[in-house]
Design an enzyme around this catalytic site. Structure first.
Site, PDB file in Angstrom:
ATOM      1  N   GLU A  28     -43.988  -8.643  -1.629  1.00 63.43           N
ATOM      2  CA  GLU A  28     -43.598  -9.393  -0.441  1.00 63.43           C
ATOM      3  C   GLU A  28     -44.573 -10.546  -0.186  1.00 63.43           C
ATOM      4  O   GLU A  28     -45.769 -10.326   0.004  1.00 63.43           O
ATOM      5  CB  GLU A  28     -43.559  -8.448   0.764  1.00 63.43           C
ATOM      6  CG  GLU A  28     -42.524  -7.334   0.608  1.00 63.43           C
ATOM      7  CD  GLU A  28     -42.758  -6.177   1.558  1.00 63.43           C
ATOM      8  OE1 GLU A  28     -43.539  -6.348   2.526  1.00 63.43           O
ATOM      9  OE2 GLU A  28     -42.172  -5.106   1.338  1.00 63.43           O
ATOM     10  N   SER A  59     -38.741  -4.262   0.667  1.00 64.57           N
ATOM     11  CA  SER A  59     -38.184  -2.990   0.196  1.00 64.57           C
ATOM     12  C   SER A  59     -39.187  -2.349  -0.756  1.00 64.57           C
ATOM     13  O   SER A  59     -39.172  -2.597  -1.964  1.00 64.57           O
ATOM     14  CB  SER A  59     -36.843  -3.223  -0.519  1.00 64.57           C
ATOM     15  OG  SER A  59     -36.362  -2.025  -1.095  1.00 64.57           O
ATOM     16  N   GLU A  60     -40.070  -1.526  -0.202  1.00 61.88           N
ATOM     17  CA  GLU A  60     -41.119  -0.931  -1.025  1.00 61.88           C
ATOM     18  C   GLU A  60     -40.558  -0.002  -2.099  1.00 61.88           C
ATOM     19  O   GLU A  60     -41.082   0.033  -3.226  1.00 61.88           O
ATOM     20  CB  GLU A  60     -42.112  -0.175  -0.142  1.00 61.88           C
ATOM     21  CG  GLU A  60     -43.066  -1.068   0.630  1.00 61.88           C
ATOM     22  CD  GLU A  60     -42.412  -1.800   1.783  1.00 61.88           C
ATOM     23  OE1 GLU A  60     -42.933  -2.857   2.206  1.00 61.88           O
ATOM     24  OE2 GLU A  60     -41.362  -1.306   2.279  1.00 61.88           O
ATOM     25  N   GLN A  85     -47.753  -4.670   0.593  1.00 62.94           N
ATOM     26  CA  GLN A  85     -48.486  -5.556   1.500  1.00 62.94           C
ATOM     27  C   GLN A  85     -49.564  -4.847   2.305  1.00 62.94           C
ATOM     28  O   GLN A  85     -50.646  -5.378   2.529  1.00 62.94           O
ATOM     29  CB  GLN A  85     -47.503  -6.266   2.429  1.00 62.94           C
ATOM     30  CG  GLN A  85     -48.067  -7.473   3.119  1.00 62.94           C
ATOM     31  CD  GLN A  85     -46.970  -8.290   3.772  1.00 62.94           C
ATOM     32  OE1 GLN A  85     -46.462  -7.932   4.831  1.00 62.94           O
ATOM     33  NE2 GLN A  85     -46.593  -9.392   3.135  1.00 62.94           N
ATOM     34  N   PHE A  86     -49.287  -3.626   2.756  1.00 66.12           N
ATOM     35  CA  PHE A  86     -50.263  -2.749   3.392  1.00 66.12           C
ATOM     36  C   PHE A  86     -50.012  -1.337   2.889  1.00 66.12           C
ATOM     37  O   PHE A  86     -48.857  -0.934   2.695  1.00 66.12           O
ATOM     38  CB  PHE A  86     -50.143  -2.770   4.923  1.00 66.12           C
ATOM     39  CG  PHE A  86     -50.604  -4.063   5.545  1.00 66.12           C
ATOM     40  CD1 PHE A  86     -51.918  -4.218   5.961  1.00 66.12           C
ATOM     41  CD2 PHE A  86     -49.720  -5.121   5.724  1.00 66.12           C
ATOM     42  CE1 PHE A  86     -52.343  -5.410   6.541  1.00 66.12           C
ATOM     43  CE2 PHE A  86     -50.136  -6.309   6.294  1.00 66.12           C
ATOM     44  CZ  PHE A  86     -51.454  -6.453   6.709  1.00 66.12           C
ATOM     45  N   ALA A  87     -51.080  -0.561   2.707  1.00 69.28           N
ATOM     46  CA  ALA A  87     -50.925   0.805   2.201  1.00 69.28           C
ATOM     47  C   ALA A  87     -50.035   1.642   3.103  1.00 69.28           C
ATOM     48  O   ALA A  87     -49.373   2.581   2.639  1.00 69.28           O
ATOM     49  CB  ALA A  87     -52.293   1.465   2.063  1.00 69.28           C
ATOM     50  N   TYR A 115     -47.277   0.962   4.166  1.00 69.20           N
ATOM     51  CA  TYR A 115     -45.870   0.772   3.817  1.00 69.20           C
ATOM     52  C   TYR A 115     -45.515   1.334   2.445  1.00 69.20           C
ATOM     53  O   TYR A 115     -44.400   1.127   1.958  1.00 69.20           O
ATOM     54  CB  TYR A 115     -45.526  -0.725   3.828  1.00 69.20           C
ATOM     55  CG  TYR A 115     -45.779  -1.410   5.148  1.00 69.20           C
ATOM     56  CD1 TYR A 115     -45.696  -0.723   6.355  1.00 69.20           C
ATOM     57  CD2 TYR A 115     -46.115  -2.760   5.185  1.00 69.20           C
ATOM     58  CE1 TYR A 115     -45.934  -1.359   7.556  1.00 69.20           C
ATOM     59  CE2 TYR A 115     -46.347  -3.408   6.393  1.00 69.20           C
ATOM     60  CZ  TYR A 115     -46.259  -2.696   7.576  1.00 69.20           C
ATOM     61  OH  TYR A 115     -46.492  -3.340   8.771  1.00 69.20           O
ATOM     62  N   PRO A 174     -42.201   4.580   1.389  1.00 74.56           N
ATOM     63  CA  PRO A 174     -40.838   4.516   0.852  1.00 74.56           C
ATOM     64  C   PRO A 174     -40.793   4.494  -0.674  1.00 74.56           C
ATOM     65  O   PRO A 174     -39.777   4.876  -1.265  1.00 74.56           O
ATOM     66  CB  PRO A 174     -40.286   3.212   1.439  1.00 74.56           C
ATOM     67  CG  PRO A 174     -41.054   3.009   2.698  1.00 74.56           C
ATOM     68  CD  PRO A 174     -42.428   3.500   2.380  1.00 74.56           C
ATOM     69  N   HIS A 229     -51.070  -0.593  10.025  1.00 80.24           N
ATOM     70  CA  HIS A 229     -51.704  -1.524   9.088  1.00 80.24           C
ATOM     71  C   HIS A 229     -53.125  -1.088   8.735  1.00 80.24           C
ATOM     72  O   HIS A 229     -53.920  -1.910   8.301  1.00 80.24           O
ATOM     73  CB  HIS A 229     -51.756  -2.940   9.671  1.00 80.24           C
ATOM     74  CG  HIS A 229     -50.423  -3.554   9.929  1.00 80.24           C
ATOM     75  ND1 HIS A 229     -49.679  -3.258  11.040  1.00 80.24           N
ATOM     76  CD2 HIS A 229     -49.696  -4.437   9.203  1.00 80.24           C
ATOM     77  CE1 HIS A 229     -48.541  -3.936  11.007  1.00 80.24           C
ATOM     78  NE2 HIS A 229     -48.531  -4.655   9.900  1.00 80.24           N
TER      79      HIS A 229
END
Length: 337
Positions: free
Chosen positions: A29, A59-60, A82-84, A86, A89, A129
């Site tokens: 992303e 969409s992880e 982008q961040f752990a 997230y 999924p 985050h």
């Protein structure tokens, strides 16, 4: 050599890997045109084109699923989450597909995937985050988990991870993206951290996965840490004048048990420090390993200083961190026992 902070070193690692191997693909992303939310991929799309550094939908599970397919095809994908926080999924693809691909295919296919992700607190990012989920991935057979603490290691470990034929979770402590500190967020760095960045080779080199670094020798107590916490404990040790041996794990899976065992048998005492929550944290595994292998050498019980067993507290972020006060109190207990 060049002076780089961790962001610059990570960017350099991907640049070097992509230059050497056309099969290395970077995506996620905002990582293409924008260069990532922390600018870790800045300039890669311009240099290597949109087919090798590109943006994805939010969409992880799609990002990780595509990476598994790429790896099976023969590419070396380096997706960014982008961040752990997230990454969950995509957990099923990592656990059920990436970690097992080489085993279930009897070596016919490999999964040379390096999943990069900023993790931990330090930017007032709140509950969504700031998480430190490394213990979840340490539990999964077939995955390797890497957490650097400085720019030199970050570049060398990332290149080694990209070149490895097994899937690697590469967590980047965003609290030290722009340089180390002495454990206090409101004070300048101490002399042991001479500048806010490190000298890093500009070309190709690797730091081996699974090898810890003894960043400070000592005789009184062994401190095991990784990522941001290396800087916290180094600050406490320097401030209090403790003769501690500080071991930067660098890779928690595979963990360098030989270096840990040698250090604890020498000092007879062990403190483990990590930012993640205490219950089920990787410190529990370290404590068990130390106790199993060094029990007859221990002069006091193994102690842990960790994050609290609560959802991440946005407004109390600095109280949540294992900081100088808690680390200092734990060291006092261990050394007086």
């Amino acid at each position: 050599m060049a002076v780089m902070n961790m962001i610059q070193a990570i960017n350099s690692a991907m640049d070097v890997a992509m230059e050497r191997d056309p099969d290395v693909i970077v995506f996620g992303e905002d990582v293409g045109y924008f260069g990532g939310v922390f600018r870790a991929t800045a300039g890669l799309q311009k240099k290597f084109g949109k087919n090798r550094a590109f943006d994805t939908p939010i969409s992880e599970n799609g990002i990780v699923g595509v990476a598994v397919g790429m790896a099976a095809y023969g590419l070396r994908p380096v997706p960014e989450i982008q961040f752990a926080d997230y990454i969950y999924p995509g957990l099923d693809q990592l656990v059920s597909e990436a970690a097992r691909l080489r085993y279930r295919s009897a070596g016919e296919f490999t999964a040379p995937i390096t999943v990069r992700s900023p993790f931990g607190g330090g930017i007032f990012g709140g509950q969504t985050h700031s998480q430190s989920p490394e213990a979840i991935f340490a539990h999964v057979a077939g995955l390797k988990t890497v957490i650097p603490s400085n720019p030199y290691d970050a570049k060398g470990l990332l290149i080694a991870a990209i070149e490895d034929n097994d899937p690697v979770i590469f967590f980047e402590p965003k609290r030290i993206y722009n340089g180390p500190f002495d454990g206090h967020y409101d004070r300048p760095v101490q002399p042991w951290s001479r500048h806010p960045a490190s000298e890093v080779p500009e070309g190709h080199y690797t730091v081996p996965l699974g090898k810890a670094a003894v960043v400070r020798g000592g005789e009184a107590v062994t401190i095991l840490a990784y990522g941001t916490m290396v800087h916290v404990v180094m600050g406490v040790v320097a401030e209090q004048g403790i003769d501690a041996e500080v071991v930067d794990l660098r890779t928690i899976v595979p963990v360098d048990i030989a270096t840990i065992e040698a250090s604890v048998k020498k000092t007879g005492r062990c403190l483990i420090v990590h930012e993640a929550t205490r219950t089920g944290g990787f410190g529990a595994e370290l404590s068990a390993l130390v106790t199993e292998r060094c029990f007859h050498h221990l002069e006091s019980p193994v102690e842990r200083v960790t994050g609290w067993d609560t959802p991440y507290p946005h407004s109390l972020e600095w109280a949540y961190f294992p900081g100088p006060v808690r680390v200092g109190e734990a060291l006092k207990r261990i050394l007086e026992d």
